[in-house]
Design a protein around this motif. Sequence first.
Motif, PDB file in Angstrom:
ATOM      1  N   GLY A 172       0.521  -0.904  -0.411  1.00 19.61           N
ATOM      2  CA  GLY A 172       0.229   0.225  -0.192  1.00 19.61           C
ATOM      3  C   GLY A 172       0.708   1.082  -0.004  1.00 19.61           C
ATOM      4  N   VAL A 173       1.609   1.458   1.133  1.00 19.34           N
ATOM      5  CA  VAL A 173       2.686   2.401   0.823  1.00 19.34           C
ATOM      6  C   VAL A 173       3.724   2.314   1.856  1.00 19.34           C
ATOM      7  CG1 VAL A 173       3.140   5.070   2.316  1.00 19.34           C
ATOM      8  CG2 VAL A 173       1.200   3.986   1.676  1.00 19.34           C
ATOM      9  N   GLU A 174       5.247   2.569   1.198  1.00 17.08           N
ATOM     10  CA  GLU A 174       6.360   2.161   1.346  1.00 17.08           C
ATOM     11  C   GLU A 174       6.972   3.056   0.852  1.00 17.08           C
ATOM     12  OE1 GLU A 174      10.138  -0.357  -0.248  1.00 17.08           O
ATOM     13  OE2 GLU A 174       8.276  -0.591  -1.534  1.00 17.08           O
ATOM     14  N   LEU A 175       7.757   3.452   2.877  1.00 15.47           N
ATOM     15  CA  LEU A 175       8.395   4.734   2.969  1.00 15.47           C
ATOM     16  C   LEU A 175       9.821   4.196   3.276  1.00 15.47           C
ATOM     17  CD1 LEU A 175       7.896   8.043   3.320  1.00 15.47           C
ATOM     18  CD2 LEU A 175       6.792   7.516   5.108  1.00 15.47           C
ATOM     19  N   SER A 176      11.023   4.975   2.914  1.00 14.01           N
ATOM     20  CA  SER A 176      12.057   4.715   3.090  1.00 14.01           C
ATOM     21  C   SER A 176      13.344   5.831   3.099  1.00 14.01           C
ATOM     22  CB  SER A 176      13.221   3.470   2.749  1.00 14.01           C
ATOM     23  OG  SER A 176      12.768   4.400   1.031  1.00 14.01           O
ATOM     24  N   VAL A 177      13.727   6.123   5.087  1.00 16.60           N
ATOM     25  CA  VAL A 177      14.667   6.928   4.927  1.00 16.60           C
ATOM     26  C   VAL A 177      13.765   8.601   4.843  1.00 16.60           C
ATOM     27  CG1 VAL A 177      16.690   7.875   4.491  1.00 16.60           C
ATOM     28  CG2 VAL A 177      16.540   5.975   3.871  1.00 16.60           C
ATOM     29  N   ALA A 178      13.119   8.677   5.917  1.00 18.93           N
ATOM     30  CA  ALA A 178      12.129   9.564   6.005  1.00 18.93           C
ATOM     31  C   ALA A 178      12.205  10.532   7.733  1.00 18.93           C
ATOM     32  CB  ALA A 178      10.858   9.717   5.317  1.00 18.93           C
ATOM     33  N   ASP A 179      12.374  11.332   7.601  1.00 24.78           N
ATOM     34  CA  ASP A 179      12.355  12.798   8.639  1.00 24.78           C
ATOM     35  C   ASP A 179      11.007  12.958   8.754  1.00 24.78           C
ATOM     36  OD1 ASP A 179      13.739  12.908  11.573  1.00 24.78           O
ATOM     37  OD2 ASP A 179      13.000  14.781  10.029  1.00 24.78           O
ATOM     38  N   THR A 180      10.042  13.322   9.911  1.00 20.52           N
ATOM     39  CA  THR A 180       8.627  13.918  10.612  1.00 20.52           C
ATOM     40  C   THR A 180       8.073  13.910   9.259  1.00 20.52           C
ATOM     41  OG1 THR A 180      10.452  15.461  11.284  1.00 20.52           O
ATOM     42  CG2 THR A 180       8.077  16.401  10.958  1.00 20.52           C
ATOM     43  N   ALA A 181       7.117  12.420   9.127  1.00 18.11           N
ATOM     44  CA  ALA A 181       6.264  11.711   8.451  1.00 18.11           C
ATOM     45  C   ALA A 181       4.900  11.690   9.532  1.00 18.11           C
ATOM     46  CB  ALA A 181       6.137  10.159   7.755  1.00 18.11           C
ATOM     47  N   LEU A 182       3.741  12.476   8.225  1.00 17.52           N
ATOM     48  CA  LEU A 182       2.801  11.569   9.198  1.00 17.52           C
ATOM     49  C   LEU A 182       1.537  11.148   8.158  1.00 17.52           C
ATOM     50  CD1 LEU A 182       1.241  15.376  10.637  1.00 17.52           C
ATOM     51  CD2 LEU A 182       2.298  13.260  11.806  1.00 17.52           C
ATOM     52  N   ILE A 183       1.516   9.952   8.738  1.00 17.77           N
ATOM     53  CA  ILE A 183       0.694   9.145   8.098  1.00 17.77           C
ATOM     54  C   ILE A 183      -1.196   8.814   8.686  1.00 17.77           C
ATOM     55  CG2 ILE A 183       0.227   6.295   7.116  1.00 17.77           C
ATOM     56  CD1 ILE A 183       3.380   7.122   6.289  1.00 17.77           C
ATOM     57  N   PHE A 184      -2.044   9.184   8.128  1.00 21.68           N
ATOM     58  CA  PHE A 184      -3.034   8.416   9.161  1.00 21.68           C
ATOM     59  C   PHE A 184      -3.953   8.869   7.993  1.00 21.68           C
ATOM     60  CE2 PHE A 184      -2.657  13.654   8.519  1.00 21.68           C
ATOM     61  CZ  PHE A 184      -3.685  14.228   8.344  1.00 21.68           C
ATOM     62  N   GLY A 185      -5.136   8.192   8.370  1.00 23.41           N
ATOM     63  CA  GLY A 185      -6.985   8.294   7.694  1.00 23.41           C
ATOM     64  C   GLY A 185      -6.441   7.363   6.312  1.00 23.41           C
ATOM     65  N   ASN A 186      -5.559   6.319   6.409  1.00 22.62           N
ATOM     66  CA  ASN A 186      -5.314   6.094   5.022  1.00 22.62           C
ATOM     67  C   ASN A 186      -5.952   4.620   5.271  1.00 22.62           C
ATOM     68  OD1 ASN A 186      -3.121   8.030   2.951  1.00 22.62           O
ATOM     69  ND2 ASN A 186      -2.968   7.820   5.319  1.00 22.62           N
ATOM     70  N   ASP A 187      -6.335   3.984   3.619  1.00 24.39           N
ATOM     71  CA  ASP A 187      -6.837   2.595   3.692  1.00 24.39           C
ATOM     72  C   ASP A 187      -6.172   1.626   2.969  1.00 24.39           C
ATOM     73  OD1 ASP A 187      -8.542   0.527   3.587  1.00 24.39           O
ATOM     74  OD2 ASP A 187     -10.141   1.605   3.380  1.00 24.39           O
ATOM     75  N   LEU A 188      -5.387   1.206   3.641  1.00 26.85           N
ATOM     76  CA  LEU A 188      -4.345   0.528   2.670  1.00 26.85           C
ATOM     77  C   LEU A 188      -4.220  -0.810   2.522  1.00 26.85           C
ATOM     78  CD1 LEU A 188      -1.208   2.912   4.172  1.00 26.85           C
ATOM     79  CD2 LEU A 188      -2.619   4.047   1.687  1.00 26.85           C
ATOM     80  N   ASP A 189      -4.762  -1.150   1.761  1.00 24.02           N
ATOM     81  CA  ASP A 189      -4.277  -1.863   1.458  1.00 24.02           C
ATOM     82  C   ASP A 189      -2.950  -3.201   0.089  1.00 24.02           C
ATOM     83  OD1 ASP A 189      -6.379  -2.179   2.219  1.00 24.02           O
ATOM     84  OD2 ASP A 189      -8.064  -3.481   1.004  1.00 24.02           O
ATOM     85  N   GLY A 190      -2.864  -3.809   0.552  1.00 27.21           N
ATOM     86  CA  GLY A 190      -1.330  -4.678   0.038  1.00 27.21           C
ATOM     87  C   GLY A 190      -1.587  -6.647  -0.096  1.00 27.21           C
ATOM     88  N   PHE A 191      -0.786  -7.204  -1.185  1.00 31.42           N
ATOM     89  CA  PHE A 191      -1.507  -8.429  -0.740  1.00 31.42           C
ATOM     90  C   PHE A 191       0.294  -8.983  -0.101  1.00 31.42           C
ATOM     91  CE2 PHE A 191      -3.746  -8.345  -4.372  1.00 31.42           C
ATOM     92  CZ  PHE A 191      -5.143  -9.161  -4.302  1.00 31.42           C
ATOM     93  N   ASP A 192       1.495  -8.280  -0.326  1.00 35.08           N
ATOM     94  CA  ASP A 192       2.320  -8.768   0.849  1.00 35.08           C
ATOM     95  C   ASP A 192       2.704  -7.410   2.321  1.00 35.08           C
ATOM     96  OD1 ASP A 192       3.504 -10.462  -1.055  1.00 35.08           O
ATOM     97  OD2 ASP A 192       4.981  -8.806  -1.935  1.00 35.08           O
ATOM     98  N   PHE A 193       2.437  -6.312   1.756  1.00 35.99           N
ATOM     99  CA  PHE A 193       2.618  -5.133   3.001  1.00 35.99           C
ATOM    100  C   PHE A 193       1.223  -4.716   2.751  1.00 35.99           C
ATOM    101  CE2 PHE A 193       6.652  -6.889   2.514  1.00 35.99           C
ATOM    102  CZ  PHE A 193       6.925  -7.553   3.533  1.00 35.99           C
ATOM    103  N   GLY A 194       0.367  -4.122   3.618  1.00 33.94           N
ATOM    104  CA  GLY A 194      -0.556  -2.692   3.764  1.00 33.94           C
ATOM    105  C   GLY A 194       0.769  -1.925   4.007  1.00 33.94           C
ATOM    106  N   ILE A 195       1.722  -1.428   4.916  1.00 30.55           N
ATOM    107  CA  ILE A 195       2.761  -0.617   4.966  1.00 30.55           C
ATOM    108  C   ILE A 195       4.072  -0.902   5.243  1.00 30.55           C
ATOM    109  CG2 ILE A 195       2.159  -0.418   7.514  1.00 30.55           C
ATOM    110  CD1 ILE A 195       2.629   3.005   7.003  1.00 30.55           C
TER     111      ILE A 195
END
Length: 833
Positions: A551-574
């Motif tokens: 659904g969402v893949e995030l790497s090497v990040a600072d100060t992230a807000l992740i909210f209110g999402n509906d994330l479907d993934g066959f491997d990973f939701g996030i």
Amino acid sequence: MKDSVTLFVIILFLPYASFSYTPLIMGKGVGVSLTMTNSLIIHGDGDLLNKTAQFGWSGTGSVLDPIIISNLEIVFDNWSLNAIEISNVSLSIVIKDSFLNGSFLNGISLSNVSSVSVMSLNVTNFSGTGISVKGFGNETFTLEHSFISANGNAIDAYNYSAISISDSQLNGQRGIRCQFSGCGIFRNTISAKTGYGIYINYPFNFEIANNSISSETNGIDIYSYSQPLQVNPVFVVSQNLIVTNYYGITAYFTPFLNITGNTVSGAFYESIYTYYTSNMTIDDNHLEFGGIFVNPIETAIFSMKGNTLAGIPIFYGNGINDMTLTDVSQVFLINSSNIDIDSNILQINTDAITLINSTSISITGSVLNTKKTGITAEHVNGLTVEDLVFSGNQAFDITDSANLILASNLINEESQSRYYSVSNMLIQNNMINGYFGYLYNASHVTIESNRVSNNDFDDYPILDGVLMDMLNIRDNYLSGGEDGFVLDSIFNSTISSNVILESGGTALQFSSSSNVSIVNNIIVNHQTGILGSFSSHVVISDNWAFNTLTGVELSVADTALIFGNDLDGFDFGISLQDISNSSLFSNIFVSPNKISRIKNLSNVSFTFNDFVQSVPFSVMMDSSSGNFANVTFDQNYWSGYEANDTNSDGLADDPYEVYQGVFDNNSHIDANNDPRNDILVIPDNLVLIAEGSPQEICWTISNLLIAPYSLFADGVLIDEGYLNSSQFCYSFTPAANKSSTVNLLVHGYLDLIQSSVVIIPAPSTSTLTSISETTNLETITVTKTAEGLPSFSSSSSVESSTSETSPYPLFFFLLTLFLVPYYKKRRNKLNEN
């Protein structure tokens, strides 16, 4: 022998009967007739004088009394020898009334021969070059009234001070090559079977006039130095008739070139193509299909007037103001302002409209069909392009420009439009079949309410952007392509309310960015929904990603807000890696497998999230690097956790162990967030050929409760609220005599309290001047099973309309195959409780 040769020559002439030049019927003339079955070789003045005495040729070899070699008939086959070979001769020679036939290296080979004039010569060479001329820069050569047919070049001349070729018929794989010489080519009929008609390379002077040229590639190809080989050169191409399969006239680094009065037909690319050729005159040329390409145009043109393309004027303006252009075939504007280009139809093989150093340019209602770029703009301030219909390679190539509006255009392009160093640009309400574009070094750019379908191309992202500030991408509808949005080094930007369907890779990708908000996007059928890296101050909220691997893949990040999402993934939701100072809350993460991948986090919190899956829950955490500190979980819902709630406060009595020694002390028994049973996406393409009058398109959605819902037509929100049974109508005014596409999109939460769902796109035919040939009706029925889970069945019917124009599919897509497992996941968490 002579009779058989004469018969052969007549047969040889038949393929060239279509040309205007008729070969000269040559007599034997005065002098001794010489028939040979081997080469005539002359080396040096002494050898020439000896053979003159031997064969009875006339003349002393002076300029006024040249030695005349005539009445030769040489027939032999030896591809390594020349039929006539003359070298190192300072005397003047005339070769005339002669016939050469066979397979040999060159028909005539001249090397360092001071002055040679050839007339009434017939050469048929089945293996090599017709006539080869090589010198040291002070020799002269003249050919006239001759017929040359060769398997290589008809004429190949190198380093002669003066070459004159006139009134002859020249046939070969290639026509004339004239290098490091003064070249005069007049009134010839030239047929090049596989290559160029005339090739001029590093000339002293040249004039090419009144020739009829047929070539497989370039008609006339010219390459000179940046500086001429002599002062005040004469470079002229005039009054030629050129039939070519590629380019008509090409010129590279050739200043002071005069291209006048030529006619070019059949050019697959440009009829006239020049590159770094300055101070040119291009006047009164008549081009059939390929237009004029000049680069760089700012310094290239001294005069450009009187040219036509397919009988329609080509307009060139330098320093003009306050003008409206209509009925032009190609446009060049330099240093101009307040120009309207209105209602033009351009069908050409080159750039259609070129704008340089100009202001306040408006292009409306034009139809551009070109194999290259529709509109090229450089250093333009104030450009509006509306109601353009484009088909070709690239719609826009815009550089170092500002205050741009590209709106309501219909674009079918094979490669990306390009925007370099642009600011204050609005791209709005365009319909694009192909790639959207490549943006570099852009600021204050808004891209909104565009529809991009790229089902036929998968080489590039639909939108590729690098180094952008104040970018606003919203309410666009994208489908197909290798990727959706791929953005690198973007700042202070928002990507919101876009629908991104079915790409081969990532729907939305960003890297090396900061202050970026990704909000309320719908993502369906991708490998990765949202992919971010090396970024800071990122907001990812209220997005919905369905049928993705991650659904969402995030790497090497600072100060992230992740909210209110509906994330479907066959491997990973996030998937999170190397994240610090960030918060995830009120999200729904759904996956049949591992739900989440978490690695190397610092100061990250997970709050009020729903972790939903159909297998026992697991979270991948990797603390091997020692960088896993201050990661907290609080008040999340875990679908696989069976826990007691003795005090009925909605929280589990016992803490949920997320990972070894890491607990959610207040895990929720029930889901925190409203269960989103489904999102209904109906891309519905209705293509109209209308008369420009207002139209109304209606859809019926009955026996369905969507609460809440949002309805979009052409990417514009037209209604929002709660729905049970209703008809939606969308009014718009299409351009006259132009294809228009209307798209319906419904987004919402389904509450299955009704027994069935019927979705029927039903255009109101009474208000349309014409619609597509058939209207497909799709019915989806939803019923509850004994277990309380919905099951689906579908049926289709076809309703015919009265029109027979523009058959396009009306309704083609619903995610039926994915709805059942989706509902099961949603309902499991409710039934289990």
